[in-house]
Write an enzyme that holds these catalytic residues in place. Structure first.
Site, mmCIF file in Angstrom:
data_model
loop_
_atom_site.group_PDB
_atom_site.id
_atom_site.type_symbol
_atom_site.label_atom_id
_atom_site.label_comp_id
_atom_site.label_asym_id
_atom_site.label_seq_id
_atom_site.Cartn_x
_atom_site.Cartn_y
_atom_site.Cartn_z
ATOM 1 N N PRO A 2 0.818 -1.198 0.000
ATOM 2 C CA PRO A 2 0.000 0.000 0.000
ATOM 3 C C PRO A 2 0.859 1.257 0.000
ATOM 4 O O PRO A 2 1.716 1.447 0.846
ATOM 5 C CB PRO A 2 -0.782 -0.112 1.294
ATOM 6 C CG PRO A 2 -0.498 -1.476 1.824
ATOM 7 C CD PRO A 2 0.822 -1.854 1.279
ATOM 8 N N GLU A 3 0.590 2.102 -0.948
ATOM 9 C CA GLU A 3 1.186 3.428 -0.965
ATOM 10 C C GLU A 3 0.075 4.386 -0.529
ATOM 11 O O GLU A 3 -0.990 3.938 -0.111
ATOM 12 C CB GLU A 3 1.734 3.734 -2.370
ATOM 13 C CG GLU A 3 2.728 2.659 -2.815
ATOM 14 C CD GLU A 3 3.338 2.891 -4.183
ATOM 15 O OE1 GLU A 3 3.568 4.059 -4.526
ATOM 16 O OE2 GLU A 3 3.594 1.914 -4.891
#
Length: 280
Positions: A2-3
């Site tokens: 996840p960014e």
DNA sequence: CGGGACGCCTGTGAGC
DNA sequence: TGCTCACAGGCGTCCC
């Protein structure tokens, strides 16, 4: 995994259902990156406030019995983490082998699934106290903070001689871009990932900041990227990865000029770019 | 001090 | 089919 877009999609998914919910139990699975820092049983009876985000961290405030602040939980999804929200009344099976954190509330269950366990859930008495403060203090500005300007962004770039992509990943000039969006933003700005940070002119810094913002905004709009296993709190995957121009597309034609996308390793991370479109 | 490499873990896909 | 190896969205810590 996840960014920033994926973390923000996650935060939005849990904010409404959790705000005002009451904790009935907190369960832990295998150890995550750091210990929780507080006895799980001691969370029972506490309320939950409105989830917020800083960088790739989610802050879940806890409310004491007399509505006084009672600290909160700082969550990070690491490389492979995702949260699932299971509303009360729907069939809920037992936690899976990679569900390492679970909040049971009067409104439903919140589960953190994280096969690689690089993620974390840490109790902190306040955002500006340890351990939360220590984890957040070095983060650069939020990408959509109006105080982040081309001039201030450029000034930060000038302070480092490292390749610009390395600087983007460090989060010092701006938080939120991970390996996918750093590659994509550099492509959109037509800047070579190896370009030395301090050799970027103000006009190109302006272009990079604009590219970063539009890349992150677009990803957010599409629900993030689901390369392997990311999904939002309802189990729905994002669609951004299908739009990626260069990330993971080694050998495929550049969407702009059709030259083959190239890959190099920078700081132990795969880096994708078009050698024709992206100049130093 | 800045910059770069390591290590934390498990799963997956490619190649043999 | 089954093994081995490279690689995977992050980031704090350590060493030069």
């Amino acid at each position: 995994m996840p960014e920033l877009p994926e973390v923000e999609v996650t935060r939005r998914g849990i904010a409404a259902p959790l705000q005002g919910a009451l904790i009935q139990a907190l369960h832990l699975g295998k150890p995550l990156r750091w210990p929780l820092g507080r006895e799980p049983a001691s969370f029972t009876g506490l309320g939950l406030g409105l989830a917020s985000r800083r960088g790739k961290y989610i802050w879940l405030p806890l409310l004491g019995s007399e509505a006084s602040p009672a600290g909160g939980l700082l969550l990070h999804l690491g490389m492979s983490g995702s949260l699932a929200w299971l509303p009360a009344g729907t069939p809920t099976g037992p936690p899976g082998p990679h569900d390492h954190f679970e909040l049971v509330t009067n409104r439903g269950h919140l589960r953190l699934n994280d096969p690689r366990r690089f993620g974390a859930v840490v109790y902190s008495a306040a955002l500006d106290q340890a351990p939360a403060a220590r984890l957040l203090e070095r983060l650069g500005p939020e990408p959509f903070d109006p105080a982040l300007t081309p001039a201030s962004f450029h000034a930060t770039l000038q302070r480092h001689r490292t390749p610009v992509k390395t600087l983007l990943l460090s989060g010092e000039a701006v938080v939120g871009a991970g390996n996918i969006y750093a590659c994509e933003a550099l492509f959109a700005a037509r800047i070579h990932p190896l370009q030395r940070s301090d050799r970027i002119s103000l006009p190109r810094a302006r272009r990079l900041l604009a590219a970063l913002r539009s890349t992150l905004a677009r990803a957010l709009q599409l629900g993030g990227s689901s390369l392997r296993d990311f999904s939002d709190v309802h189990g729905v995957g994002g669609a951004y990865q299908a739009q990626a121009a260069v990330y993971g597309r080694q050998g495929q034609p550049c969407p702009n000029c059709a030259a083959p996308v190239r890959r190099l390793v920078l700081g132990q991370r795969s880096t994708y770019f078009c050698a024709r479109c992206q100049k130093p």
